[in-house]
Every structure is written in C-alpha cells, then in structure tokens.
Design a protein around this motif. Structure first.
Motif, PDB file in Angstrom:
ATOM      1  N   PHE A  53      -5.592   4.866   1.771  1.00  0.00           N
ATOM      2  CA  PHE A  53      -6.693   3.916   1.751  1.00  0.00           C
ATOM      3  C   PHE A  53      -7.971   4.709   1.988  1.00  0.00           C
ATOM      4  O   PHE A  53      -8.080   5.455   2.955  1.00  0.00           O
ATOM      5  CB  PHE A  53      -6.526   2.863   2.854  1.00  0.00           C
ATOM      6  CG  PHE A  53      -5.313   2.000   2.695  1.00  0.00           C
ATOM      7  CD1 PHE A  53      -5.277   1.003   1.729  1.00  0.00           C
ATOM      8  CD2 PHE A  53      -4.208   2.176   3.506  1.00  0.00           C
ATOM      9  CE1 PHE A  53      -4.157   0.192   1.581  1.00  0.00           C
ATOM     10  CE2 PHE A  53      -3.083   1.377   3.372  1.00  0.00           C
ATOM     11  CZ  PHE A  53      -3.057   0.377   2.406  1.00  0.00           C
ATOM     12  N   SER A  54      -8.927   4.562   1.092  1.00  0.00           N
ATOM     13  CA  SER A  54     -10.174   5.324   1.203  1.00  0.00           C
ATOM     14  C   SER A  54     -11.362   4.366   1.124  1.00  0.00           C
ATOM     15  O   SER A  54     -11.595   3.779   0.072  1.00  0.00           O
ATOM     16  CB  SER A  54     -10.249   6.357   0.096  1.00  0.00           C
ATOM     17  OG  SER A  54     -11.422   7.116   0.211  1.00  0.00           O
ATOM     18  N   ALA A  55     -11.991   4.112   2.202  1.00  0.00           N
ATOM     19  CA  ALA A  55     -11.936   4.735   3.516  1.00  0.00           C
ATOM     20  C   ALA A  55     -10.816   4.114   4.339  1.00  0.00           C
ATOM     21  O   ALA A  55     -10.520   2.931   4.197  1.00  0.00           O
ATOM     22  CB  ALA A  55     -13.273   4.548   4.240  1.00  0.00           C
ATOM     23  N   SER A  56     -10.260   4.917   5.229  1.00  0.00           N
ATOM     24  CA  SER A  56      -9.147   4.416   6.027  1.00  0.00           C
ATOM     25  C   SER A  56      -9.620   3.515   7.160  1.00  0.00           C
ATOM     26  O   SER A  56      -8.833   2.743   7.699  1.00  0.00           O
ATOM     27  CB  SER A  56      -8.329   5.578   6.581  1.00  0.00           C
ATOM     28  OG  SER A  56      -9.123   6.370   7.441  1.00  0.00           O
ATOM     29  N   SER A  73      -1.153   4.989  -9.453  1.00  0.00           N
ATOM     30  CA  SER A  73      -0.253   4.701 -10.580  1.00  0.00           C
ATOM     31  C   SER A  73       1.011   3.958 -10.140  1.00  0.00           C
ATOM     32  O   SER A  73       1.904   3.735 -10.955  1.00  0.00           O
ATOM     33  CB  SER A  73       0.128   6.010 -11.271  1.00  0.00           C
ATOM     34  OG  SER A  73       0.779   6.866 -10.344  1.00  0.00           O
ATOM     35  N   THR A  74       1.062   3.584  -8.870  1.00  0.00           N
ATOM     36  CA  THR A  74       2.232   2.897  -8.332  1.00  0.00           C
ATOM     37  C   THR A  74       1.780   1.680  -7.519  1.00  0.00           C
ATOM     38  O   THR A  74       0.653   1.660  -7.022  1.00  0.00           O
ATOM     39  CB  THR A  74       3.059   3.869  -7.461  1.00  0.00           C
ATOM     40  OG1 THR A  74       4.255   3.247  -7.068  1.00  0.00           O
ATOM     41  CG2 THR A  74       2.283   4.341  -6.258  1.00  0.00           C
ATOM     42  N   PRO A  75       2.608   0.668  -7.374  1.00  0.00           N
ATOM     43  CA  PRO A  75       2.227  -0.512  -6.586  1.00  0.00           C
ATOM     44  C   PRO A  75       2.071  -0.185  -5.099  1.00  0.00           C
ATOM     45  O   PRO A  75       2.707   0.730  -4.571  1.00  0.00           O
ATOM     46  CB  PRO A  75       3.390  -1.488  -6.791  1.00  0.00           C
ATOM     47  CG  PRO A  75       4.109  -1.004  -7.995  1.00  0.00           C
ATOM     48  CD  PRO A  75       3.904   0.466  -8.046  1.00  0.00           C
ATOM     49  N   HIS A  76       1.207  -0.946  -4.440  1.00  0.00           N
ATOM     50  CA  HIS A  76       0.974  -0.834  -3.002  1.00  0.00           C
ATOM     51  C   HIS A  76       0.780  -2.240  -2.441  1.00  0.00           C
ATOM     52  O   HIS A  76       0.593  -3.195  -3.184  1.00  0.00           O
ATOM     53  CB  HIS A  76      -0.278   0.001  -2.706  1.00  0.00           C
ATOM     54  CG  HIS A  76      -0.157   1.429  -3.095  1.00  0.00           C
ATOM     55  ND1 HIS A  76       0.641   2.323  -2.418  1.00  0.00           N
ATOM     56  CD2 HIS A  76      -0.742   2.130  -4.101  1.00  0.00           C
ATOM     57  CE1 HIS A  76       0.537   3.520  -2.975  1.00  0.00           C
ATOM     58  NE2 HIS A  76      -0.288   3.429  -4.016  1.00  0.00           N
ATOM     59  N   PHE A 112       5.280  -0.383   1.158  1.00  0.00           N
ATOM     60  CA  PHE A 112       6.089   0.550   0.375  1.00  0.00           C
ATOM     61  C   PHE A 112       5.969   1.990   0.867  1.00  0.00           C
ATOM     62  O   PHE A 112       6.852   2.806   0.620  1.00  0.00           O
ATOM     63  CB  PHE A 112       5.695   0.506  -1.101  1.00  0.00           C
ATOM     64  CG  PHE A 112       5.764  -0.863  -1.714  1.00  0.00           C
ATOM     65  CD1 PHE A 112       6.818  -1.728  -1.466  1.00  0.00           C
ATOM     66  CD2 PHE A 112       4.754  -1.308  -2.561  1.00  0.00           C
ATOM     67  CE1 PHE A 112       6.887  -2.987  -2.044  1.00  0.00           C
ATOM     68  CE2 PHE A 112       4.817  -2.563  -3.150  1.00  0.00           C
ATOM     69  CZ  PHE A 112       5.879  -3.408  -2.883  1.00  0.00           C
ATOM     70  N   HIS A 113       4.853   2.321   1.513  1.00  0.00           N
ATOM     71  CA  HIS A 113       4.574   3.708   1.903  1.00  0.00           C
ATOM     72  C   HIS A 113       4.042   3.703   3.338  1.00  0.00           C
ATOM     73  O   HIS A 113       2.843   3.531   3.566  1.00  0.00           O
ATOM     74  CB  HIS A 113       3.552   4.339   0.944  1.00  0.00           C
ATOM     75  CG  HIS A 113       3.919   4.143  -0.486  1.00  0.00           C
ATOM     76  ND1 HIS A 113       3.358   3.153  -1.284  1.00  0.00           N
ATOM     77  CD2 HIS A 113       4.839   4.786  -1.263  1.00  0.00           C
ATOM     78  CE1 HIS A 113       3.906   3.209  -2.480  1.00  0.00           C
ATOM     79  NE2 HIS A 113       4.803   4.184  -2.506  1.00  0.00           N
ATOM     80  N   SER A 114       4.918   3.905   4.297  1.00  0.00           N
ATOM     81  CA  SER A 114       4.576   3.757   5.716  1.00  0.00           C
ATOM     82  C   SER A 114       3.496   4.725   6.203  1.00  0.00           C
ATOM     83  O   SER A 114       2.853   4.464   7.231  1.00  0.00           O
ATOM     84  CB  SER A 114       5.824   3.914   6.577  1.00  0.00           C
ATOM     85  OG  SER A 114       6.397   5.200   6.397  1.00  0.00           O
ATOM     86  N   SER A 115       3.276   5.810   5.490  1.00  0.00           N
ATOM     87  CA  SER A 115       2.232   6.747   5.905  1.00  0.00           C
ATOM     88  C   SER A 115       0.828   6.240   5.577  1.00  0.00           C
ATOM     89  O   SER A 115      -0.156   6.780   6.078  1.00  0.00           O
ATOM     90  CB  SER A 115       2.442   8.115   5.249  1.00  0.00           C
ATOM     91  OG  SER A 115       2.292   8.017   3.846  1.00  0.00           O
ATOM     92  N   MET A 116       0.756   5.203   4.750  1.00  0.00           N
ATOM     93  CA  MET A 116      -0.543   4.643   4.380  1.00  0.00           C
ATOM     94  C   MET A 116      -0.960   3.602   5.412  1.00  0.00           C
ATOM     95  O   MET A 116      -0.336   2.552   5.530  1.00  0.00           O
ATOM     96  CB  MET A 116      -0.487   4.005   2.985  1.00  0.00           C
ATOM     97  CG  MET A 116      -0.244   4.966   1.864  1.00  0.00           C
ATOM     98  SD  MET A 116      -0.052   4.149   0.255  1.00  0.00           S
ATOM     99  CE  MET A 116      -1.611   3.296   0.092  1.00  0.00           C
ATOM    100  N   THR A 117      -2.046   3.914   6.158  1.00  0.00           N
ATOM    101  CA  THR A 117      -2.530   3.006   7.186  1.00  0.00           C
ATOM    102  C   THR A 117      -4.045   2.899   7.109  1.00  0.00           C
ATOM    103  O   THR A 117      -4.715   3.806   6.591  1.00  0.00           O
ATOM    104  CB  THR A 117      -2.115   3.464   8.598  1.00  0.00           C
ATOM    105  OG1 THR A 117      -2.687   4.748   8.841  1.00  0.00           O
ATOM    106  CG2 THR A 117      -0.599   3.524   8.741  1.00  0.00           C
ATOM    107  N   GLY A 118      -4.569   1.820   7.661  1.00  0.00           N
ATOM    108  CA  GLY A 118      -6.012   1.629   7.680  1.00  0.00           C
ATOM    109  C   GLY A 118      -6.422   0.685   8.787  1.00  0.00           C
ATOM    110  O   GLY A 118      -5.584   0.040   9.431  1.00  0.00           O
TER     111      GLY A 118
END
Length: 124
Positions: A53-56, A73-76, A112-118
């Motif tokens: 996520f930008s900005a996080s 290019s992938t769902p989130h 889907f991607h646990s490393s993605m946080t904000g």
C-alpha cells in the motif's frame, strides 16, 4: 593631545569590536522553527502496487475519504484489522473508497498477502 586621541581611538575600537562580538548569535542558540505540520487532508488516494500500500500510512480529517486503487497484476483486499470495513477482492484497476466518520487509527491489511499492511489516522 595626540596620545589622548590615540588612546580614545583605541578604546573606541575595542568597544565597537566587543559590541559586535556580543551581538552575533551562534547557530545553536536560535534554532530554526519547525515547519508547520501538514494538516490532514479531506481525501487521500492510496495505490496498491508491488504488493504494498503506497502510502502505507495516511492522515485524513473526520468525514474524509480514502480511495485505494489496485495497480498490481493480482487481486488484493483492503480489510480493517478490527473488521469495520472490507473491500472484498479487488481486481486489477479496481478501486475501493471508504468514508471515515469517527476519529481514530485504523490498521488494515490484504487478506491474500499478510505482509501488506497500512494505517489510516483520522483526526477531528
């Protein structure tokens, strides 16, 4: 009389130099004022790209809206850790907007991607 004038001139020069030295300020004694903090925005955009996520972390005013756009290019997903909002699966180019009516700090992630946080910080 010449000695008197010469002595007076030297005394005058010493006084002027002393005054000039005392009036200079060192760089540490008068710090620069801090720049004003950027006030929270009424609306903010967050791009989802490169599995981040930008900005996080974003700050908005109470009643403001955050819009997330999936540029990957992938769902989130955009899913609140406390369960107050969830975008569901967002395909490429999809957007999700959320209006924040209550002040506080909201932390979120991608299911889907646990490393993605904000974080969204909402102020009065």
């Amino acid at each position: 009389m010449k000695k008197y004038i010469l002595g007076l001139s030297v005394l005058f020069a010493v006084v002027v130099m002393a005054f000039a030295a005392c009036s200079k300020s060192s760089s540490g004694s008068n710090p620069e004022p801090a720049p004003p903090a950027t006030p929270p925005a009424a609306s903010v955009s967050v791009e989802i790209k490169n599995f981040a996520f930008s900005a996080s972390s974003v700050s908005i005013k109470k009643g403001g809206t955050v819009t997330w756009t999936n540029a990957d290019s992938t769902p989130h997903t955009v899913t609140d850790n406390a369960g107050s909002f969830d975008s569901n699966s967002m395909a490429t180019s999809a957007t999700y907007s959320r209006k924040f009516e209550t002040a506080g700090t909201y932390t979120y992630h991608c299911n889907f991607h646990s490393s993605m946080t904000g974080t969204v910080v909402v102020s009065n």
